[in-house]
Write a protein that holds these residues in place. Structure first.
Motif, PDB file in Angstrom:
ATOM      1  N   ALA A 139      -5.020   4.793 -27.576  1.00  0.00           N
ATOM      2  CA  ALA A 139      -6.457   4.968 -27.788  1.00  0.00           C
ATOM      3  C   ALA A 139      -6.758   6.351 -28.365  1.00  0.00           C
ATOM      4  CB  ALA A 139      -7.212   4.766 -26.475  1.00  0.00           C
ATOM      5  N   PHE A 140      -6.042   7.368 -27.883  1.00  0.00           N
ATOM      6  CA  PHE A 140      -6.259   8.711 -28.405  1.00  0.00           C
ATOM      7  C   PHE A 140      -5.842   8.797 -29.872  1.00  0.00           C
ATOM      8  CE2 PHE A 140      -5.118  13.268 -28.881  1.00  0.00           C
ATOM      9  CZ  PHE A 140      -6.361  13.809 -28.583  1.00  0.00           C
ATOM     10  N   LYS A 153      -9.934  -6.718 -22.829  1.00  0.00           N
ATOM     11  CA  LYS A 153      -8.598  -6.621 -23.402  1.00  0.00           C
ATOM     12  C   LYS A 153      -8.331  -5.227 -23.966  1.00  0.00           C
ATOM     13  CE  LYS A 153      -7.744 -10.948 -22.555  1.00  0.00           C
ATOM     14  NZ  LYS A 153      -6.761 -11.331 -21.518  1.00  0.00           N
ATOM     15  N   ASN A 154      -7.044  -4.895 -24.081  1.00  0.00           N
ATOM     16  CA  ASN A 154      -6.647  -3.563 -24.556  1.00  0.00           C
ATOM     17  C   ASN A 154      -7.013  -3.324 -26.018  1.00  0.00           C
ATOM     18  OD1 ASN A 154      -5.585  -3.014 -22.048  1.00  0.00           O
ATOM     19  ND2 ASN A 154      -3.479  -3.504 -22.616  1.00  0.00           N
ATOM     20  N   LEU A 155      -6.962  -4.379 -26.841  1.00  0.00           N
ATOM     21  CA  LEU A 155      -7.270  -4.225 -28.250  1.00  0.00           C
ATOM     22  C   LEU A 155      -8.713  -3.774 -28.448  1.00  0.00           C
ATOM     23  CD1 LEU A 155      -6.393  -4.448 -31.180  1.00  0.00           C
ATOM     24  CD2 LEU A 155      -7.003  -6.880 -31.137  1.00  0.00           C
ATOM     25  N   PHE A 156      -9.614  -4.285 -27.637  1.00  0.00           N
ATOM     26  CA  PHE A 156     -11.010  -3.885 -27.737  1.00  0.00           C
ATOM     27  C   PHE A 156     -11.165  -2.397 -27.425  1.00  0.00           C
ATOM     28  CE2 PHE A 156     -15.208  -3.127 -25.932  1.00  0.00           C
ATOM     29  CZ  PHE A 156     -16.053  -3.712 -26.871  1.00  0.00           C
ATOM     30  N   VAL A 157     -10.415  -1.915 -26.442  1.00  0.00           N
ATOM     31  CA  VAL A 157     -10.462  -0.494 -26.075  1.00  0.00           C
ATOM     32  C   VAL A 157     -10.004   0.375 -27.242  1.00  0.00           C
ATOM     33  CG1 VAL A 157      -9.530   1.252 -24.510  1.00  0.00           C
ATOM     34  CG2 VAL A 157     -10.126  -1.009 -23.631  1.00  0.00           C
ATOM     35  N   LEU A 160     -19.201   7.631 -24.678  1.00  0.00           N
ATOM     36  CA  LEU A 160     -18.141   6.754 -25.180  1.00  0.00           C
ATOM     37  C   LEU A 160     -16.750   7.265 -24.813  1.00  0.00           C
ATOM     38  CD1 LEU A 160     -19.617   5.903 -28.711  1.00  0.00           C
ATOM     39  CD2 LEU A 160     -19.769   4.582 -26.596  1.00  0.00           C
ATOM     40  N   LEU A 161     -16.365   8.424 -25.339  1.00  0.00           N
ATOM     41  CA  LEU A 161     -14.990   8.899 -25.152  1.00  0.00           C
ATOM     42  C   LEU A 161     -14.704   9.326 -23.715  1.00  0.00           C
ATOM     43  CD1 LEU A 161     -14.573  10.902 -28.491  1.00  0.00           C
ATOM     44  CD2 LEU A 161     -13.598   8.681 -27.899  1.00  0.00           C
ATOM     45  N   ALA A 162     -15.553  10.177 -23.145  1.00  0.00           N
ATOM     46  CA  ALA A 162     -15.301  10.645 -21.780  1.00  0.00           C
ATOM     47  C   ALA A 162     -15.372   9.497 -20.778  1.00  0.00           C
ATOM     48  CB  ALA A 162     -16.307  11.736 -21.405  1.00  0.00           C
ATOM     49  N   ALA A 163     -16.335   8.596 -20.973  1.00  0.00           N
ATOM     50  CA  ALA A 163     -16.473   7.461 -20.055  1.00  0.00           C
ATOM     51  C   ALA A 163     -15.224   6.584 -20.060  1.00  0.00           C
ATOM     52  CB  ALA A 163     -17.705   6.644 -20.418  1.00  0.00           C
ATOM     53  N   ASP A 164     -14.626   6.406 -21.238  1.00  0.00           N
ATOM     54  CA  ASP A 164     -13.440   5.556 -21.330  1.00  0.00           C
ATOM     55  C   ASP A 164     -12.165   6.291 -20.900  1.00  0.00           C
ATOM     56  OD1 ASP A 164     -14.888   3.402 -22.169  1.00  0.00           O
ATOM     57  OD2 ASP A 164     -14.492   3.685 -24.296  1.00  0.00           O
ATOM     58  N   PHE A 165     -11.955   7.486 -21.433  1.00  0.00           N
ATOM     59  CA  PHE A 165     -10.691   8.192 -21.178  1.00  0.00           C
ATOM     60  C   PHE A 165     -10.596   8.725 -19.746  1.00  0.00           C
ATOM     61  CE2 PHE A 165     -10.374   8.062 -25.727  1.00  0.00           C
ATOM     62  CZ  PHE A 165      -9.015   8.035 -25.965  1.00  0.00           C
ATOM     63  N   PRO A 185     -11.046   4.562 -14.849  1.00  0.00           N
ATOM     64  CA  PRO A 185      -9.837   4.071 -14.176  1.00  0.00           C
ATOM     65  C   PRO A 185      -8.907   3.270 -15.078  1.00  0.00           C
ATOM     66  CG  PRO A 185     -11.774   2.823 -13.486  1.00  0.00           C
ATOM     67  CD  PRO A 185     -12.270   3.979 -14.297  1.00  0.00           C
ATOM     68  N   ARG A 186      -9.460   2.613 -16.099  1.00  0.00           N
ATOM     69  CA  ARG A 186      -8.615   1.747 -16.936  1.00  0.00           C
ATOM     70  C   ARG A 186      -7.600   2.555 -17.725  1.00  0.00           C
ATOM     71  NH1 ARG A 186     -10.810  -3.097 -20.817  1.00  0.00           N
ATOM     72  NH2 ARG A 186      -8.780  -3.954 -21.392  1.00  0.00           N
ATOM     73  N   LEU A 187      -8.049   3.562 -18.468  1.00  0.00           N
ATOM     74  CA  LEU A 187      -7.126   4.375 -19.252  1.00  0.00           C
ATOM     75  C   LEU A 187      -6.345   5.347 -18.375  1.00  0.00           C
ATOM     76  CD1 LEU A 187      -9.164   5.160 -22.500  1.00  0.00           C
ATOM     77  CD2 LEU A 187      -7.270   3.572 -22.208  1.00  0.00           C
ATOM     78  N   GLN A 188      -6.933   5.807 -17.277  1.00  0.00           N
ATOM     79  CA  GLN A 188      -6.210   6.700 -16.379  1.00  0.00           C
ATOM     80  C   GLN A 188      -5.044   6.002 -15.704  1.00  0.00           C
ATOM     81  OE1 GLN A 188      -6.634  10.144 -15.556  1.00  0.00           O
ATOM     82  NE2 GLN A 188      -7.735  10.000 -17.505  1.00  0.00           N
ATOM     83  N   GLY A 189      -5.141   4.689 -15.581  1.00  0.00           N
ATOM     84  CA  GLY A 189      -4.069   3.929 -14.947  1.00  0.00           C
ATOM     85  C   GLY A 189      -3.038   3.392 -15.917  1.00  0.00           C
TER      86      GLY A 189
END
Length: 358
Positions: free
Chosen positions: A340-341, A83-87, A320-325, A328-332
């Motif tokens: 998140a930022f 879910k987005n809240l977890f991100v 953590l940060l580079a892997a997430d940002f 594909p999830r945050l890039q999309g």
């Protein structure tokens, strides 16, 4: 190669580095008042002891709540890792971890290794803090990379076997339909392999992050336990509760994504929760002989803080940060990326503000 072996490799290498560095440099030519705590209105040993006992309890509770919160809320749909809240929550906690490395641990190491209590040569002639932090980050990268390389190589061998079996003569005899089924089998194997690689990666991240946090937590707890300065302990305890709670949330999220069994989750959560209280208790026990301003203590604590800073900064930025940002999830999803930022800035800003007191 199992993640535990990687952790042992990092710990062994850092221990060898510490053993090599300590005997190499002179601890002499330090002022006579180094390691002696100045007495004044804030120096009250009985009152400081009471505050330290309270600190052990409240920091333990805050640590347990922080690290266990992502684990116990797994059943809550809104806080599920998908879910987005977890991100967003994970991004906030990642900002806390990043600020811990840059705003708390690294400056402490600079203060220790450039203290006037240390000899001018070599401690004031070379930036040992940044050098050791750089080596710790590079060593973490090396172990991280080699572990995944060996794991992928083993999985590649089993994947090749699956491809050969799908292209056997039986495939040619049964025509196009069977060939399509063989291709689906290869795709399924690839997806399963990628999922295992991701899981392995998450486990490496959780253990490296835990190691960096544990080193820093013991060091800062030791300083609190050895101090008799009431004016310093009061605000530091409040800051440490904030620090441990949100840092625990970041670690708890990584443990959750690592999909460990209950036993391993409990071990990681336990060690995170007890390290700072253990450091405080150890500082109380050694308060009569331990002086945080002595040359030996400054060098040992400064080196450990530099190592911890390298681990925390690498893990926060890369794992953590580079892997997430950059994933594909945050890039999309630009909106989620901006939220998140903002969470990262909020976490890093709050933890940076705590540097005023801790």
């Amino acid at each position: 190669m199992a993640p535990n072996k990687g952790n042992q490799t990092v710990t062994l290498a850092l221990s060898l580095l510490l053993l090599l560095l300590l005997p190499s440099f002179s601890l002499a030519t330090s002022p006579t008042d180094c390691g002696v705590e100045t007495e004044g209105t804030c120096h009250n040993k009985p009152k400081a002891l009471r505050l330290k006992v309270i600190a052990i309890v409240v920091i333990l509770i805050a640590s347990m709540m922080g690290v266990c919160l992502p684990l116990v809320t797994k059943s809550v749909p809104a806080l599920h890792p998908d879910k987005n809240l977890f991100v967003v929550v994970k991004a906030f906690a990642s900002g806390v971890i990043l600020a811990t490395g840059y705003m708390h641990v690294l400056p402490d190491s600079f203060d220790d290794l450039r203290s006037p209590c240390l000899a001018d040569k070599p401690w004031h002639q070379f930036p040992f803090t940044t050098f050791i932090a750089m080596l710790a980050a590079l060593l973490t990268l090396m172990v991280d990379s080699l572990m995944l390389t060996f794991y992928n190589r083993n999985k590649k061998g089993s994947s090749d076997v699956a491809v050969v079996s799908s292209e056997s003569p039986a495939t040619e005899v049964h025509g196009h339909g069977h060939c399509h089924g063989g291709a689906m089998e290869v795709v399924s194997n690839d997806l399963e392999g990628n999922k295992k690689v991701t899981l392995q990666r998450n486990r490496v991240i959780a253990q490296v992050l835990e190691m960096g946090i544990v080193v820093h937590s013991v060091v800062i707890g030791l300083g609190v336990g050895a101090s008799q300065n009431v004016c310093m302990i009061r605000p530091l305890v409040a800051a440490l509760c904030f620090h441990q709670f949100f840092e625990g949330m970041g670690l708890g999220g990584c443990i959750l994504q690592a999909e460990y069994h209950l036993k391993m989750k409990s071990i990681l959560a336990f060690f995170f929760s007890v390290t700072t209280p253990f450091g405080i208790a150890l500082g109380i026990a050694l308060s009569n002989i331990y002086r945080d301003g002595s040359p030996t203590a400054l060098i040992v604590v400064g080196i450990l803080n530099a190592v911890s800073a390298g681990l925390l900064n690498y893990t926060a930025l890369v794992d953590l940060l580079a892997a997430d940002f950059l994933g594909p999830r945050l890039q999309g999803n630009v909106k989620l990326q901006l939220v998140a930022f903002s969470a990262v800035l909020l976490g890093a800003g709050g933890m940076s503000l705590m540097a005023k007191w801790a």
